[in-house]
Scaffold this motif. Sequence first.
Motif: not given
Length: 371
Positions: A93-110
């Motif tokens: 995110t622009s603020a840098g607090a949240l991120a997302a990573v592709a993991d195969g068919k899924n996406v993890l938001v962390f």
Amino acid sequence: MKLSWWLSLQHDWAEGFKESERVWVSAQHRCEKTVHSYLTKSGATGDMFVSNLVSEGRLRVSHRTSGCSTTFLAPSDLHKITPLNNPASLAITSAGALAAVADGKNVLVFESGSGIVRRKLTGHLADVEVVRFFPSDRVLLTGASDMCLRIWSVEDGSCPVSILAHKRPITGLAMIDRGKEIISASSDGSIKVWRCGDRECLETLSPGFGAINDISLLQGFTATEGRELCSVSSNGSLSLHPLQLQTAPLRYSHPCELTACCATSDNTVVAGSLEGEVMSMDTRNLSQPIVSFKRSNFSVSHIASDPANPRSVWCSQRDGECYLYDTTVPEPYPALSLSGGDCEPILGLAVSERTVLSSAKDRVIRRYKVA
């Protein structure tokens, strides 16, 4: 093409200073003999290098002979996220607090700071290739090998929009302004502009230059019409497409496949090739690169703009190197280089104003505090 000197430092130098007395350093040039030496926490050994521990995790190293100087930054956090198995594309995110990573068919938001997973997004039928946050930071856009675009709510994990967009895997995504309209690119060779509200395809571009590997919107425009989109292709084409004007794209042809691109704010596009070349192009004259350099033969995997300096870009390569390149400097020494991966190919790169995240084959997401 410039073949400049390049500094390399032991990947775990910060830990090395804690556990031993010295770490290795080298100065490399493709036409010269590589120079090797060692550094200690208090400085360099010998008279070939000068080093200065600027702050915790930040080391500045200079090579006396060439004048090459680079600041190396160690990761502030290492996230070994469970159940992350196949990390790929990253977004922050622009603020840098949240991120997302592709993991195969899924996406993890962390959470980018702690690595705590907040959402697992499931729905794609094949590997997710690209992830992007909308400017609101509450909505996520994904494109996958199942040829579909999906729009997700980060807050509750719902997917209100799914579009069968292409005939082959989606390889690039871009957003116009606040994200009312989005752009997708595919290895089928097409680029499409979509209106999110009714999922209507507003425009299809088929430049005919092979599979599209990456796209980037040129900055400084407020309307869709006339705005230019940069694309790079498998046949070595870098193209500028005026949107909704039905005019032929401007094109630069490179002898090697182009793998990544990014537009900066001053009529400059930076592109990278399969053979490791990085080049800056003036969008007003695509006859030849302004500056072109090559530090290795490893493919350029990502190029991302630096929010803190609109004339700089972050570049990563398949040998694990990730560095900040200032497009205004005639000698392409990296101003900042990220340490941490031991020759692990970088599979994802995400940049905010204060944070850089990288994902690698070792399934570790590294977080760097760049400001």
